[in-house]
Design an enzyme around this catalytic site. Structure first.
Site, PDB file in Angstrom:
ATOM      1  N   ASP A 141       0.836  -1.107  -0.084  1.00  0.00           N
ATOM      2  CA  ASP A 141      -0.049   0.046  -0.014  1.00  0.00           C
ATOM      3  C   ASP A 141       0.911   1.131   0.100  1.00  0.00           C
ATOM      4  O   ASP A 141       1.520   1.540   1.065  1.00  0.00           O
ATOM      5  CB  ASP A 141      -0.981  -0.007   1.168  1.00  0.00           C
ATOM      6  N   ASP A 160       0.143   7.597  -9.830  1.00  0.00           N
ATOM      7  CA  ASP A 160      -0.644   7.119 -11.118  1.00  0.00           C
ATOM      8  C   ASP A 160      -1.594   6.001 -10.494  1.00  0.00           C
ATOM      9  O   ASP A 160      -1.422   4.909 -10.624  1.00  0.00           O
ATOM     10  CB  ASP A 160       0.322   6.487 -11.799  1.00  0.00           C
ATOM     11  N   SER A 161      -2.684   6.734  -9.839  1.00  0.00           N
ATOM     12  CA  SER A 161      -3.618   5.781  -9.171  1.00  0.00           C
ATOM     13  C   SER A 161      -4.889   5.696  -9.778  1.00  0.00           C
ATOM     14  O   SER A 161      -5.099   6.364 -10.693  1.00  0.00           O
ATOM     15  CB  SER A 161      -4.108   6.319  -7.986  1.00  0.00           C
TER      16      SER A 161
HETATM   17  N1  SAM Z   1      -4.212   5.484 -15.690  1.00  0.00           N
HETATM   18  C1  SAM Z   1      -5.050   4.835 -14.723  1.00  0.00           C
HETATM   19  C2  SAM Z   1      -6.261   5.661 -14.541  1.00  0.00           C
HETATM   20  O1  SAM Z   1      -6.157   6.869 -14.253  1.00  0.00           O
HETATM   21  O2  SAM Z   1      -7.362   5.223 -14.490  1.00  0.00           O
HETATM   22  C3  SAM Z   1      -4.422   4.252 -13.531  1.00  0.00           C
HETATM   23  C4  SAM Z   1      -3.721   3.158 -13.676  1.00  0.00           C
HETATM   24  S1  SAM Z   1      -2.718   2.278 -12.669  1.00  0.00           S
HETATM   25  C5  SAM Z   1      -3.281   0.645 -13.323  1.00  0.00           C
HETATM   26  C6  SAM Z   1      -3.574   2.398 -11.199  1.00  0.00           C
HETATM   27  C7  SAM Z   1      -3.031   1.330  -9.923  1.00  0.00           C
HETATM   28  O3  SAM Z   1      -3.180   2.131  -8.741  1.00  0.00           O
HETATM   29  C8  SAM Z   1      -3.582   0.051  -9.900  1.00  0.00           C
HETATM   30  O4  SAM Z   1      -2.699  -0.595 -10.357  1.00  0.00           O
HETATM   31  C9  SAM Z   1      -3.813   0.075  -8.449  1.00  0.00           C
HETATM   32  O5  SAM Z   1      -3.698  -1.254  -8.183  1.00  0.00           O
HETATM   33  C10 SAM Z   1      -3.072   1.115  -7.845  1.00  0.00           C
HETATM   34  N2  SAM Z   1      -3.468   1.490  -6.674  1.00  0.00           N
HETATM   35  C11 SAM Z   1      -4.543   1.739  -6.352  1.00  0.00           C
HETATM   36  N3  SAM Z   1      -4.541   2.244  -4.718  1.00  0.00           N
HETATM   37  C12 SAM Z   1      -3.234   2.222  -4.489  1.00  0.00           C
HETATM   38  C13 SAM Z   1      -2.710   2.245  -3.133  1.00  0.00           C
HETATM   39  N4  SAM Z   1      -3.446   2.757  -2.139  1.00  0.00           N
HETATM   40  N5  SAM Z   1      -1.367   1.980  -3.116  1.00  0.00           N
HETATM   41  C14 SAM Z   1      -0.450   1.736  -4.006  1.00  0.00           C
HETATM   42  N6  SAM Z   1      -1.369   1.437  -5.347  1.00  0.00           N
HETATM   43  C15 SAM Z   1      -2.623   1.662  -5.299  1.00  0.00           C
END
Ligand code: SAM
Length: 283
Positions: A141, A160-161
């Site tokens: 996380d 990039d969330s």
């Molecule tokens: N470009 C995309 C969008 O704006 O829809 C985002 C792409 S990227 C795949 C988003 C990533 O954020 C996912 O792989 C997800 O697992 C990750 N994510 C969500 N919450 C998170 C957290 N608390 N810590 C780390 N990663 C996280």
């Protein structure tokens, strides 16, 4: 949500709109401990990744988002050596960051290892820099990880969330931005994807306020096209401690040593321009 077997449709409830892609095949689906991931083959947009019903990326247009989440912030920081990506499990942002020779290390922290493993399988081009010795991939996380980061140890943080729901909700909070502020050096800059400049203005305002209350004195929202996201128009918000974020390393940007498909010096200038209606809304 699929309207029928031939189309994938994402509904954007707040704007009463929807975006559909014609699909030829569902390649994969799985429930991870964190989210529901689907992979489709589409007729014109190549492979498509969907998380919890929301489009993450397509082969066809992800270069727009990945280039604009990385190159503007990296050319704004005076000397970005230590980069942290939070989220970004598809590895497209990581690939762009590592094009910058001055970057010495990039740590990527995504909560869900399955996003990266599926990206390696279905989006191999995005993962081509994963074995770069400067890249370190961690699966935990990001909200907890940043709390333990050494103060002043990072130059640029790229968030990039996914959208601010589920595991990503806390990534949009002032508490998280304060932890990022502490991890960044004096010249440090954070950039976070900030949704549609047309549909999500309140969210952008809230993010900028949260960044301000975390201690960042400067904020700048940049905009760029992104056809597969609601409204087709997207944004990223930068926050810094002291630099005026509209100032960037123009010469370095003009003479960049690597190829891009969208980003260049003139695009950077266009992306930081403030549309009239944002001024009225004081976004
Ligand atoms: N470009 C995309 C969008 O704006 O829809 C985002 C792409 S990227 C795949 C988003 C990533 O954020 C996912 O792989 C997800 O697992 C990750 N994510 C969500 N919450 C998170 C957290 N608390 N810590 C780390 N990663 C996280």
């Amino acid at each position: 949500m699929a309207l029928n077997n031939d189309w994938f449709t994402e509904i954007c409830a707040v704007s009463g709109s929807a975006f559909s892609l014609k699909v030829t095949e569902k390649l994969h689906q799985e429930q991870t401990p964190f989210q529901w991931i689907e992979i489709y083959e589409t007729e014109h947009f190549g492979t498509l990744m969907v998380i919890d019903g929301f489009i993450m990326l397509s082969d066809y247009d992800n270069f727009l988002y990945h280039e604009m989440m990385t190159h503007p912030v990296l050319f704004t920081h005076p000397d970005p050596e230590q980069v942290l990506i939070i989220g970004g499990g598809d590895c497209g942002a990581l690939r762009e960051v590592l094009k910058h020779r001055e970057v010495k290390q990039t740590i990527q922290v995504d909560i869900d290892e399955r996003v990266t493993r599926l990206s390696e399988r279905f989006f191999p081009a995005l993962c081509e820099a994963n074995s770069d010795p400067r890249a370190e991939l961690l699966f935990t996380d990001g909200i907890q990880w940043i709390r333990g980061a050494a103060p002043g140890s990072v130059d640029v943080i790229i968030v990039d969330s996914t959208d601010p729901v589920g595991p990503a909700e806390g990534l949009f909070s002032a508490a998280f931005y304060r932890d990022c502020f502490n991890a960044l050096g004096d010249d440090g800059i954070i950039v976070h994807q900030s949704e549609s400049p047309l549909i999500h203005q309140q969210l952008i305002r809230d993010m900028r306020n949260a960044m301000g209350s975390a201690g960042f004195s400067q904020q700048l929202t940049i905009n760029f096209p992104q056809p597969v996201y609601p409204s087709g128009w997207w944004s990223a918000t930068l926050a810094g401690k002291k630099e005026t974020l509209t100032h960037f390393r123009k010469q370095a940007s003009q003479s960049k040593s690597f190829p891009t498909r969208y980003y260049n010096h003139d695009i950077h200038l266009a992306a930081i321009a403030i549309p009239e209606f944002w001024k009225q809304l004081s976004v």
